[in-house]
Design a protein around this motif. Structure first.
Motif, PDB file in Angstrom:
ATOM      1  N   ILE A 178      24.226  -0.947  -5.421  1.00  0.00           N
ATOM      2  CA  ILE A 178      22.975  -0.221  -5.656  1.00  0.00           C
ATOM      3  C   ILE A 178      22.357  -0.753  -6.941  1.00  0.00           C
ATOM      4  CG2 ILE A 178      21.917   1.995  -6.236  1.00  0.00           C
ATOM      5  CD1 ILE A 178      23.802   3.381  -4.406  1.00  0.00           C
ATOM      6  N   SER A 179      21.091  -1.109  -6.888  1.00  0.00           N
ATOM      7  CA  SER A 179      20.353  -1.544  -8.074  1.00  0.00           C
ATOM      8  C   SER A 179      18.979  -0.888  -8.077  1.00  0.00           C
ATOM      9  CB  SER A 179      20.223  -3.071  -8.100  1.00  0.00           C
ATOM     10  OG  SER A 179      19.505  -3.528  -6.965  1.00  0.00           O
ATOM     11  N   PHE A 180      18.348  -0.934  -9.226  1.00  0.00           N
ATOM     12  CA  PHE A 180      17.036  -0.316  -9.399  1.00  0.00           C
ATOM     13  C   PHE A 180      16.007  -1.395  -9.705  1.00  0.00           C
ATOM     14  CE2 PHE A 180      19.966   3.106  -9.840  1.00  0.00           C
ATOM     15  CZ  PHE A 180      19.297   4.245  -9.410  1.00  0.00           C
ATOM     16  N   SER A 181      14.845  -1.301  -9.058  1.00  0.00           N
ATOM     17  CA  SER A 181      13.784  -2.290  -9.235  1.00  0.00           C
ATOM     18  C   SER A 181      12.840  -1.853 -10.350  1.00  0.00           C
ATOM     19  CB  SER A 181      13.005  -2.452  -7.934  1.00  0.00           C
ATOM     20  OG  SER A 181      12.315  -1.247  -7.617  1.00  0.00           O
ATOM     21  N   PRO A 182      11.996  -2.785 -10.863  1.00  0.00           N
ATOM     22  CA  PRO A 182      10.997  -2.409 -11.874  1.00  0.00           C
ATOM     23  C   PRO A 182      10.136  -1.252 -11.375  1.00  0.00           C
ATOM     24  CG  PRO A 182      11.095  -4.778 -11.654  1.00  0.00           C
ATOM     25  CD  PRO A 182      11.949  -4.217 -10.546  1.00  0.00           C
ATOM     26  N   ARG A 183       9.794  -0.389 -12.289  1.00  0.00           N
ATOM     27  CA  ARG A 183       9.085   0.832 -11.909  1.00  0.00           C
ATOM     28  C   ARG A 183       7.571   0.650 -11.975  1.00  0.00           C
ATOM     29  NH1 ARG A 183      11.427   5.645 -15.358  1.00  0.00           N
ATOM     30  NH2 ARG A 183      10.325   6.872 -13.765  1.00  0.00           N
ATOM     31  N   PHE A 184       6.883   1.213 -10.995  1.00  0.00           N
ATOM     32  CA  PHE A 184       5.422   1.218 -10.940  1.00  0.00           C
ATOM     33  C   PHE A 184       4.951   2.670 -10.882  1.00  0.00           C
ATOM     34  CE2 PHE A 184       6.576  -2.915  -9.462  1.00  0.00           C
ATOM     35  CZ  PHE A 184       5.521  -3.764  -9.746  1.00  0.00           C
ATOM     36  N   LYS A 185       3.793   2.902 -11.459  1.00  0.00           N
ATOM     37  CA  LYS A 185       3.182   4.231 -11.332  1.00  0.00           C
ATOM     38  C   LYS A 185       2.443   4.260  -9.996  1.00  0.00           C
ATOM     39  CE  LYS A 185       1.330   6.243 -14.898  1.00  0.00           C
ATOM     40  NZ  LYS A 185       0.386   6.604 -15.985  1.00  0.00           N
ATOM     41  N   CYS A 186       2.998   4.938  -9.045  1.00  0.00           N
ATOM     42  CA  CYS A 186       2.478   4.913  -7.672  1.00  0.00           C
ATOM     43  C   CYS A 186       1.533   6.086  -7.423  1.00  0.00           C
ATOM     44  CB  CYS A 186       3.627   4.949  -6.669  1.00  0.00           C
ATOM     45  SG  CYS A 186       4.716   3.509  -6.768  1.00  0.00           S
ATOM     46  N   GLU A 187       0.450   5.786  -6.762  1.00  0.00           N
ATOM     47  CA  GLU A 187      -0.513   6.818  -6.408  1.00  0.00           C
ATOM     48  C   GLU A 187      -0.906   6.635  -4.954  1.00  0.00           C
ATOM     49  OE1 GLU A 187      -4.743   8.773  -7.936  1.00  0.00           O
ATOM     50  OE2 GLU A 187      -3.848   7.089  -8.997  1.00  0.00           O
ATOM     51  N   TRP A 188      -0.995   7.730  -4.236  1.00  0.00           N
ATOM     52  CA  TRP A 188      -1.280   7.662  -2.811  1.00  0.00           C
ATOM     53  C   TRP A 188      -2.615   6.959  -2.573  1.00  0.00           C
ATOM     54  CZ3 TRP A 188      -5.227   9.383   0.291  1.00  0.00           C
ATOM     55  CH2 TRP A 188      -4.995   9.346   1.686  1.00  0.00           C
ATOM     56  N   GLY A 189      -2.632   6.108  -1.546  1.00  0.00           N
ATOM     57  CA  GLY A 189      -3.861   5.451  -1.136  1.00  0.00           C
ATOM     58  C   GLY A 189      -4.218   4.214  -1.926  1.00  0.00           C
ATOM     59  N   ARG A 197     -15.109  -1.573  -0.450  1.00  0.00           N
ATOM     60  CA  ARG A 197     -14.220  -1.589  -1.614  1.00  0.00           C
ATOM     61  C   ARG A 197     -13.889  -0.152  -2.010  1.00  0.00           C
ATOM     62  NH1 ARG A 197     -17.530  -5.964  -2.223  1.00  0.00           N
ATOM     63  NH2 ARG A 197     -16.537  -7.925  -2.897  1.00  0.00           N
ATOM     64  N   PHE A 198     -12.663   0.060  -2.418  1.00  0.00           N
ATOM     65  CA  PHE A 198     -12.217   1.406  -2.799  1.00  0.00           C
ATOM     66  C   PHE A 198     -11.492   1.330  -4.147  1.00  0.00           C
ATOM     67  CE2 PHE A 198     -12.527   1.241   1.790  1.00  0.00           C
ATOM     68  CZ  PHE A 198     -13.257   2.385   2.093  1.00  0.00           C
ATOM     69  N   PRO A 199     -12.257   1.184  -5.218  1.00  0.00           N
ATOM     70  CA  PRO A 199     -11.628   1.061  -6.534  1.00  0.00           C
ATOM     71  C   PRO A 199     -11.240   2.396  -7.166  1.00  0.00           C
ATOM     72  CG  PRO A 199     -13.988   0.829  -6.753  1.00  0.00           C
ATOM     73  CD  PRO A 199     -13.714   0.990  -5.285  1.00  0.00           C
ATOM     74  N   PHE A 200     -11.704   3.497  -6.577  1.00  0.00           N
ATOM     75  CA  PHE A 200     -11.468   4.807  -7.183  1.00  0.00           C
ATOM     76  C   PHE A 200     -10.403   5.569  -6.390  1.00  0.00           C
ATOM     77  CE2 PHE A 200     -15.968   3.785  -8.064  1.00  0.00           C
ATOM     78  CZ  PHE A 200     -15.898   3.712  -9.442  1.00  0.00           C
ATOM     79  N   SER A 201      -9.686   6.418  -7.112  1.00  0.00           N
ATOM     80  CA  SER A 201      -8.633   7.212  -6.499  1.00  0.00           C
ATOM     81  C   SER A 201      -9.241   8.325  -5.648  1.00  0.00           C
ATOM     82  CB  SER A 201      -7.734   7.825  -7.580  1.00  0.00           C
ATOM     83  OG  SER A 201      -6.885   8.815  -7.035  1.00  0.00           O
ATOM     84  N   TRP A 202      -8.747   8.408  -4.414  1.00  0.00           N
ATOM     85  CA  TRP A 202      -9.242   9.455  -3.527  1.00  0.00           C
ATOM     86  C   TRP A 202      -8.825  10.837  -4.016  1.00  0.00           C
ATOM     87  CZ3 TRP A 202      -7.111  13.187  -0.277  1.00  0.00           C
ATOM     88  CH2 TRP A 202      -7.966  13.718   0.694  1.00  0.00           C
ATOM     89  N   LYS A 203      -7.678  10.945  -4.656  1.00  0.00           N
ATOM     90  CA  LYS A 203      -7.183  12.247  -5.108  1.00  0.00           C
ATOM     91  C   LYS A 203      -7.744  12.632  -6.475  1.00  0.00           C
ATOM     92  CE  LYS A 203      -2.911  12.837  -2.509  1.00  0.00           C
ATOM     93  NZ  LYS A 203      -1.472  13.181  -2.584  1.00  0.00           N
TER      94      LYS A 203
END
Length: 565
Positions: A56-67, A144-150
């Protein structure tokens, strides 16, 4: 080992660690990505809890946001890591932290060994997708969808509308045919490495960086470029409701999940201890199951989606009150409304109860109070007979009464003297059976001991109310079963008309009438109507009554017949 897992975790890390330990203990390599928005102590605790497992290993972390593309970037990094660290992996299985294995790992590896060059990823063209919610099927690839839907919904909507108005469109990279599908896939090493190592990847990444919900289209589109054998389905059971939100599985879904024969399911409630205990416990004597077939339980989910969208006929919820005329049935069961019958017949409600076995109420919408059957002041469901409470929402009062007594036919009396707020509701309800003897409201006035000037005023007012009600019952919008007789027409042959009504209420047990309720004395009623005319009020709804002699029904009035004891 033929399969390795990439797990995308952002919540309930203890359950995700439990699943990771199960797979890793059975020899599968795991790379875990934990959302960067998860606080450091929780992340560190998960790393320490799994530190004893070298695969088991851990990958680099990203700040994930839906969409957004962040989910794709996190998946790319974890996939690159598992391919680089574990050369024996032939298939990479993408799972979430809320996934739960439904079958032993060996069954999954045996299945993939039987399909060594097959990619399992739902991948369909936009023209064939029916499950997208919120529109933007093909537009997600051309705008283009540069803005967060949420987080930036207003900017998201305005910028989308601006692009539509000015006609801005993006060019899809040459050679790409946009496809959509579930983000949970199982790809071969060859296909996944080809996607990640393609010289054109920077260009593809820039393009998908502005696609809406790219995690449902990036791998689904690019896999088509490199695969040698693809099955457009996911090995993960995931179901979505009418709003596009995933169904959550609880402990009481245990048998349902077993029936699916799927290898993995999401989304599991973190506190579903019975599910985790059942599926993460080894069963060496367990029989080999068939190939995954989620269609076996699709019927149940289709029914659940329909129930979620339409609700149950006649049931109203404050949280999801339907729009007018878009209800899934105004009421749940048939009911009957009688207008004018208690004015013409004595003890009509008692006679009706005897012959139909229904629950017969008096004037539910009477001016002073609701007349429940047997003189009750509180009806089933906690409905009060207080007029003020009833008139706050008369439609809700009626629908509640019928819903709470849906095992028994409901009948009630009505009159121009009653609250008229339900006229349109009952007229447009297919469950309603409405029987009207027009002009019968004049009989109580005829027998009253009032000044004739007061009688004339009341007669004019009640007649206009009934005229308005009859106009509603004769419109093209009526869905109720409506029968209207004038008073004169009804008393010519009351037994025939009553028989027709009873046959419709209870056709299975219909029988010929042996008696009818006793009719009130009509002697002098024709002269009464003539007096109203002489005073300037024109009776219009009673039918033809002569002032010189009274018209009687074919059944003579005697001392004792037709009385209900």
């Amino acid at each position: 080992m033929t399969v390795g897992f990439v797990m995308m975790c952002h919540t309930a890390l203890d359950r995700a660690a439990q699943v990771a330990r199960y797979w890793a203990s059975n020899g599968a390599p795991i790379v875990i990505h934990v959302d960067k928005r998860v606080n450091r102590p929780d992340y560190t605790a998960m790393v320490r809890a799994l530190a004893d497992l070298p695969n088991i290993s851990f990958s680099p972390r990203f700040k994930c946001e839906w969409g957004t593309f962040s989910l794709v970037a996190a998946t790319q990094a974890a996939s690159e890591q598992i391919l680089a660290m574990h050369a024996s992996v032939r298939h990479v299985f993408l799972a979430s932290g809320s996934c739960l294995p439904l079958r032993p790992l060996k069954e999954l590896t045996d299945y993939l060994d039987a399909h060594p060059y097959t990619d399992f990823i739902e991948s369909v063209t936009t023209a064939d997708v029916e499950w997208t919610v919120g529109g933007k099927d093909f537009e997600r690839f051309t705008l283009r969808f540069p803005f967060s839907w949420k987080r930036q919904r207003r900017l998201f909507d305005r910028y989308t509308e601006l692009q539509r108005r000015v006609g801005l469109k993006r060019k899809i990279p040459d050679g790409l045919i946009p496809h959509l599908g579930s983000q949970w896939w199982c790809l071969t090493r060859q296909t996944l490495s080809a996607i990640l190592q393609d010289p054109k990847r920077p260009r593809y990444d820039r393009y998908f960086n502005r696609v809406w919900i790219p995690d449902e289209s990036y791998f689904q589109t690019l896999a088509r470029l490199y695969t040698t054998s693809i099955e457009s389905r996911s090995l993960t059971l995931s179901k979505f409701d009418i709003q596009g939100k995933p169904h959550i599985f609880y402990d009481d879904h245990l048998q349902l999940l077993r029936r699916s024969d799927c290898f993995v399911a999401r989304k599991i409630w973190p506190k579903a201890g019975r599910l985790y205990a059942t599926f993460l416990t080894p069963h060496p004597d367990r029989e080999q199951q068939a190939a995954p077939n989620p269609a076996k339980i699709d019927r149940l989910f289709a029914k659940a989606a329909e129930r979620r969208a339409k609700g149950r006929p006649g049931l109203y919820m404050q949280s999801r009150f339907p729009l007018k005329d878009r209800e899934n049935g105004k009421t749940p069961t048939p009911y009957s409304m009688f207008q004018g019958f208690t004015d013409l017949f004595e003890n009509f409600d008692g006679w009706l109860t005897k012959y139909t076995g229904a629950q017969v109420h008096g004037h539910l919408f009477g001016p002073t109070h609701a007349e429940f059957s047997n003189g009750e002041t509180i009806a089933t469901g906690g409905l009060s007979n207080v007029a003020t409470l009833r008139d706050y929402n008369p439609r809700a009062f009626l629908t509640n009464l019928i819903w709470n007594n849906r095992g028994e036919r409901q009948c009630f009396m009505f009159s121009p003297r009653d609250t008229q707020a339900i006229n349109w509701f009952t007229a447009t309800d297919p469950n309603a059976q409405i029987s009207v003897i027009s002009g019968a409201w004049a009989l109580p006035l005829f027998r009253s001991n009032q000044d004739f000037s007061a009688i004339r005023r009341d007669a004019a007012r009640l007649q206009q109310i009934e005229i308005d009600h009859l106009a509603i019952l004769r419109t093209m919008y009526v869905k109720a079963r409506v029968r209207i007789w004038t008073l004169a027409e009804f008393i010519e042959n009351p037994m025939e008309h009553l028989q027709t009504i009873l046959n419709e209420i209870n056709p299975a047990t219909a029988r010929a009438l042996a008696e009818v309720p006793r009719m009130v004395d009509l002697t002098g009623f024709g002269q009464f109507l003539q007096n109203l005319k002489n005073q300037g009020m024109q009776p219009r709804l009673m039918g033809d009554f002569s002032a010189t002699h009274d018209r009687w029904p074919n059944i003579p009035r005697q001392e004792r017949p037709y009385l209900i004891k």
